[in-house]
Design a protein around this motif. Sequence first.
Motif, PDB file in Angstrom:
ATOM      1  N   SER A 104       0.897  -1.136   0.014  1.00 43.57           N
ATOM      2  CA  SER A 104       0.036   0.023  -0.109  1.00 43.57           C
ATOM      3  C   SER A 104       0.819   1.243  -0.007  1.00 43.57           C
ATOM      4  O   SER A 104       2.095   1.191   0.390  1.00 43.57           O
ATOM      5  N   VAL A 105       0.424   2.272  -0.523  1.00 38.88           N
ATOM      6  CA  VAL A 105       0.969   3.631  -0.651  1.00 38.88           C
ATOM      7  C   VAL A 105       0.025   4.811  -0.283  1.00 38.88           C
ATOM      8  O   VAL A 105      -0.969   4.901  -0.858  1.00 38.88           O
ATOM      9  N   SER A 106       0.581   5.517   0.851  1.00 40.86           N
ATOM     10  CA  SER A 106      -0.047   6.779   0.982  1.00 40.86           C
ATOM     11  C   SER A 106       0.942   7.928   1.294  1.00 40.86           C
ATOM     12  O   SER A 106       2.059   7.541   1.319  1.00 40.86           O
ATOM     13  N   SER A 107       0.412   9.153   1.565  1.00 44.68           N
ATOM     14  CA  SER A 107       1.431  10.054   1.738  1.00 44.68           C
ATOM     15  C   SER A 107       2.156   9.907   3.140  1.00 44.68           C
ATOM     16  O   SER A 107       3.119  10.571   3.413  1.00 44.68           O
ATOM     17  N   GLU A 108       1.536   9.185   4.143  1.00 47.56           N
ATOM     18  CA  GLU A 108       2.186   9.063   5.299  1.00 47.56           C
ATOM     19  C   GLU A 108       3.231   7.737   5.387  1.00 47.56           C
ATOM     20  O   GLU A 108       4.120   7.843   6.256  1.00 47.56           O
ATOM     21  N   GLU A 109       2.808   6.764   4.708  1.00 51.37           N
ATOM     22  CA  GLU A 109       3.696   5.485   4.587  1.00 51.37           C
ATOM     23  C   GLU A 109       3.777   4.635   3.547  1.00 51.37           C
ATOM     24  O   GLU A 109       2.428   4.790   2.820  1.00 51.37           O
TER      25      GLU A 109
END
Length: 464
Positions: free
Chosen positions: A63-68
Amino acid sequence: MTEKTETHQASFRDPSGHIFYDGKTLRRAIKPIYFPQYNKLKESGFFKNLISNGLLIPHEETSVSSEEIIITPEEIPFITNPYEWSFEQYKHAALHTLKIQKYALSKGFILKDASAYNITFHKGKPVFIDTLSFDFYEEGTPWRAYKQFITHFFGPLVLAKYHGTEVFKMMQTHIDGIPVKLISSLLPTRTKLSSVVYPNIHLLAKMESKHSEDYKAETKIATLSKKAQENILESLYDYIKGLSLKEASEWGNYYDKTNYDEAAFEAKKTLIKEWIKPLAPQKLIDVGGNDGTFARTVIDSVPHIIVTDIDSNAVDYNYKQMQQNKETNMLPFVCDVLQPAPGIGFNNTERNSLIERLAEYAPDVTMALALIHHITLSGNVPFEKSASFFASFSKNLIIEFPTRDDSWAQSLLVRKREFINHFDFYNETEFEKGYLQYFTLEKKEVVKGTKRILYLLKNKNNGA
C-alpha cells in the motif's frame, strides 16, 4: 489493510521505517523521510536488479499513502544469526555484503548499514534482508558503514582464521560488532605486515584511540574518491575470498567412526524414511544432525529442513554439500543444545532466542539421533529436562536412545570415573519415564545390528 500490530523488536533503531506483523505476515512500513531514496531505488531498477540476482530479499508493494509505504517481503522460514554460522557461511555473508556495496556505488548509492544481522540464509544462500539500508552516494565521501563492516565481518573472520570459529560467539555479546581495538589486540603481531589487515584493523584501531575523545565531533571527515573506495572494497573482497580455516575437529570424518556397520547404517536410514513418510511434514529439524546425512534421506519430500550441529566443521561440510547439490530447502547452522542461543540486544528482545525461533518455526518432525547420550552423560541433563526442551517446539519426535551396552554410551560412562554410579538412571525404563511425561509413544524399534533403540514420540499437546 488490517490494523498494524506492534513494531518488531529488531527494527526500532531505524528512523527510515520498521517491520511489523500483520497477523502472521511480516511487513515493512517506510516513513516519508525515506520516500526520496525508496522511490529512486525503485524507479531506477536498483531493487529489481538486486532481487533478480538473488542479493536482496524480494518484496511486493502492499500500500502507498502520503504517510507511509508498506512493502511485504518474501517469507523466510527461519532466521539465523551470525553467531550460528559456520566459517564458509560467515565468509559468504561478508562477500555478499561487499557485492551489494560495490553494485550500489556503481549506481550512485551506498549501503548505509553493513551489519551482519542484515544477512540471513534462505534457499541455500545468503540474502540481504534490510531493504531500507541504502542511501544516495555523495561524491568524495567515504563509506559510512565501513567500520561496521570491519567489526561485523572482516574482524571476526580474520580472528577465526587464527583462533577458530568459536570467536563468532562473541557476536552474541557484541551486537554492534566486536570492538576494533579488541580485534587488533587478539591478532598475532605478524598480521601488522599484511597490506590488508594492517590498514583495516590495526591502523583503524590506532585512529580510533587517537580520536576517542572528540566529543564535539570536530575531527573532519576525510574525503575519499570513488575509485579509492572501490579499491578498498576490492582488496577486502579478495582477502576474504582467500581466507580458509586450519582448525580440525572431532567430527572430521564422523561417519567413518561410527560404532555400527554399513548394514546397520542403512537400516537406520530406512526406518527413518518409513516413519517420516506418513507424517508428511512440511518442516523438519534434525538436531545434532552432523553433515545432514540422515536429513537427506527425506530431502525430496520435505519442503523445508533445518540441520543443526555443535561442530562448525560438520555444518561447513553440510553447507558445501548443499551448494554442490544445488539444494535450496535445507538450512544448516551451528547450535549447542546444552547452551542454546539466548535473546540478545536491548531488553534482550532485538534478536530472539533459539527456543523462541524454534517454537515459531514449529517443525512437524524433530529428529534427535545419536544425541541423547551426549545431553545426558556429557551434559548431566536429566531425561525429564531434555524431554521438556524437545516438547517446547516438537510435534513429532524421532529420538535414538543408545543403551548402556552401546560402545559410545559405555565410553561416556567410563569417563565419569568415581561418579559412574550417579548415572545408574541412564537406562531404557528411566528414559521412557522422563519422555512420556510430555510425549506419547507411537513406535519403538531396535536399530538392526546396533545397541540402539529408535523411538517415534508424539507431543501430548500436539505441538509447541
